[in-house]
Scaffold this motif. Structure first.
Motif, PDB file in Angstrom:
ATOM      1  N   UNK A 127      33.383  47.854  51.301  1.00 53.98           N
ATOM      2  CA  UNK A 127      33.257  46.908  52.471  1.00 53.98           C
ATOM      3  C   UNK A 127      34.092  45.616  51.975  1.00 53.98           C
ATOM      4  N   UNK A 128      33.922  45.215  50.843  1.00 55.84           N
ATOM      5  CA  UNK A 128      34.544  44.052  50.269  1.00 55.84           C
ATOM      6  C   UNK A 128      35.905  44.307  50.272  1.00 55.84           C
ATOM      7  N   UNK A 129      36.429  45.453  49.772  1.00 61.54           N
ATOM      8  CA  UNK A 129      37.869  45.599  49.814  1.00 61.54           C
ATOM      9  C   UNK A 129      38.514  45.593  51.117  1.00 61.54           C
ATOM     10  N   UNK A 143      37.380  44.116  53.980  1.00 57.54           N
ATOM     11  CA  UNK A 143      37.141  42.763  54.180  1.00 57.54           C
ATOM     12  C   UNK A 143      38.646  42.065  53.788  1.00 57.54           C
ATOM     13  N   UNK A 144      38.788  42.245  52.491  1.00 58.67           N
ATOM     14  CA  UNK A 144      40.077  41.465  51.965  1.00 58.67           C
ATOM     15  C   UNK A 144      41.398  41.973  52.600  1.00 58.67           C
ATOM     16  N   UNK A 145      41.406  43.165  52.919  1.00 53.94           N
ATOM     17  CA  UNK A 145      42.576  43.765  53.666  1.00 53.94           C
ATOM     18  C   UNK A 145      42.503  42.962  54.850  1.00 53.94           C
ATOM     19  N   UNK A 146      41.410  42.912  55.731  1.00 52.76           N
ATOM     20  CA  UNK A 146      41.466  42.522  57.217  1.00 52.76           C
ATOM     21  C   UNK A 146      42.007  41.045  57.002  1.00 52.76           C
ATOM     22  N   UNK A 147      41.434  40.172  55.858  1.00 53.12           N
ATOM     23  CA  UNK A 147      42.122  38.948  55.911  1.00 53.12           C
ATOM     24  C   UNK A 147      43.519  38.757  55.711  1.00 53.12           C
ATOM     25  N   UNK A 148      43.995  39.700  54.943  1.00 58.83           N
ATOM     26  CA  UNK A 148      45.459  39.546  54.389  1.00 58.83           C
ATOM     27  C   UNK A 148      46.288  40.148  55.778  1.00 58.83           C
ATOM     28  N   UNK A 183      45.415  39.658  58.923  1.00 59.12           N
ATOM     29  CA  UNK A 183      45.369  38.828  59.831  1.00 59.12           C
ATOM     30  C   UNK A 183      46.561  37.651  59.553  1.00 59.12           C
ATOM     31  N   UNK A 184      46.412  37.195  58.160  1.00 57.91           N
ATOM     32  CA  UNK A 184      47.517  36.497  57.727  1.00 57.91           C
ATOM     33  C   UNK A 184      48.913  37.005  58.180  1.00 57.91           C
ATOM     34  N   UNK A 185      49.154  38.277  57.819  1.00 58.56           N
ATOM     35  CA  UNK A 185      50.573  38.685  58.132  1.00 58.56           C
ATOM     36  C   UNK A 185      50.656  38.397  59.488  1.00 58.56           C
ATOM     37  N   UNK A 195      51.739  35.066  60.574  1.00 56.14           N
ATOM     38  CA  UNK A 195      52.885  34.870  60.263  1.00 56.14           C
ATOM     39  C   UNK A 195      53.975  35.433  61.180  1.00 56.14           C
TER      40      UNK A 195
END
Ligand SMILES: Nc1nc2c(ncn2[C@@H]2O[C@H](COP(=O)(O)OP(=O)(O)OP(=O)(O)O)[C@@H](O)[C@H]2O)c(=O)[nH]1
Lengths: 231, 130
Positions: free
Chosen positions: B97-99, B101-106, B108-110, B113
């Motif tokens: 789940x942590x991984x 979530x991190x992917x989600x955050x990235x 989202x940032x892309x 952009x």
């Protein structure tokens, strides 16, 4: 050298503007990304309005998971170096060039900003109880990993490509700072320290209370003792 | 050694548990992987209930004086084993789940952009609607 500054920020809307302004002033060469995982205030908006990339996670990851998000981003975007700076204003971005110097010279993979180094005694050095804890951690790290540091809990760090790749793959969770040093050392990376000054946190509470301190002590000790050897 | 009716009751309860687990797997609510530890340990418990002399032998081998104490020990082991399996599964899940979530955050940032880049190349909002 392309540099990414990673700022973990959890409900830091009040401290963040000052940090981001100082970053802009003292480290204009670096890109800034703010990791906001589930803040209930306007941390993400504040960060975006100051021109930072916001890595916004839907659930709270804790400081370790948040830092790792920054490292994953740095790796994905091919940065040469990453700098960790707290979002609470404790760290002064003025010291970023000094922290990057050992990376640039190729003499270190992980650089820790230490508030206990250098003659320039002053600034924020924490309470006596915390300093005792810090001395214990220094001793533990030296005993188990043979690494000599003076400020193992410092969250002011600079890392080169090798360390970015390592931390993107495995970064400790919960109270990650001392363990992250051990992880780097075990993987054969070179850890050095540079003197920095720190300030007391401007607004809000530190996350560690009395009971938290006990958990911190047990968790960090165990995690360092149980860490597997070099891969 | 175990009264017959008690033995029957034990087997019935364990069989019910086993069938329940299998049914949960069949209906897709528990994955086969996660059910395996329950299935194996329940089958073992059934074998011990049907052949209590195995239990007596085990008790003898371990120098447990009363065979029923060996039963308690086994029952606790059974529960601990399945609890441990669960603990492992939750840890693995937490890491995944942590991984994610991190992917989600990235991602989202892309996405942000891309949006920003696109709105810069098409500055007038009327250009989009036509
Ligand atoms: N993204 C994110 N940031 C966090 C989280 N927890 C803490 N932080 C940030 O990490 C930085 C340091 O956290 P603090 O809780 O202030 O650390 P501290 O207890 O003051 O510890 P010291 O800095 O050693 O005095 C701050 O910028 C926090 O906003 C978290 O769960 N997620």
């Amino acid at each position: 050298m392309r540099v990414l500054v990673i700022v973990p920020a959890y409900n830091e809307e009040r401290n963040l503007p000052g940090v981001l302004r100082a970053l802009h002033e003292h480290a204009p060469f670096a890109d800034v990304c703010v990791v906001d995982d589930g803040s209930s205030d306007a941390t993400a908006e504040v960060a975006a309005s100051h021109g930072a990339t916001v890595l916004q996670a839907p659930i709270n990851l804790g400081i370790g998971g948040a830092m790792q998000t920054g490292y994953l981003w740095a790796q994905r975007r091919g940065y040469d170096a990453a700098v960790q700076i707290d979002g609470d204003g404790q760290h002064d971005p003025r010291f970023i060039p000094a922290a990057l110097a050992p990376l640039r010279d190729g003499v270190a993979d992980v650089v820790i900003g230490s508030r206990f180094l250098g003659e320039d005694a002053g600034g924020f050095r924490s309470t006596a109880a915390r300093r005792a804890g810090i001395r214990y951690l220094c001793w533990l790290l030296r005993l188990t990993n043979g690494v000599r540091v003076t400020d193992p809990t410092s969250g002011f760090r600079a890392t080169g490509r090798a360390a970015i790749a390592l931390y993107a793959k495995s970064y400790p969770s919960d109270y990650p700072e001392p363990e992250a040093i051990a992880v780097a050392q075990r993987s054969g990376l070179r850890v050095v320290e540079v003197p920095v000054r720190m300030a007391a946190r401007e607004h809000g509470e530190s996350s560690i209370g009395t009971l938290g301190a006990l958990y911190y002590f047990v968790k960090v000790s165990l995690s360092i003792l149980l860490l597997p050897g070099a891969p | 050694m175990i009264p017959f009716r008690l033995q029957v009751a034990g087997v019935v309860v364990l069989l019910a548990l086993l069938l329940w687990v299998l049914w949960l797997v069949r209906t897709g609510r528990v994955s086969l992987r996660e059910s395996l530890s329950w299935v194996l340990s329940t089958v073992a418990a059934i074998v011990f209930t049907i052949h209590p002399e195995l239990l007596a032998a085990l008790a003898h081998a371990l120098q447990i004086e009363v065979a029923s104490n060996a039963l308690f020990a086994l029952a606790i082991l059974y529960v601990l084993w399945n609890l441990m399996t669960l603990t492992i599964a939750t840890s693995v899940n937490a890491r995944k789940i942590r991984r994610l979530t991190q992917e989600c955050a990235m991602l989202r940032a892309e996405l942000e952009e891309q949006r920003a880049a696109r709105s810069q190349s098409q500055p007038s909002p009327t250009g989009e609607s036509s």
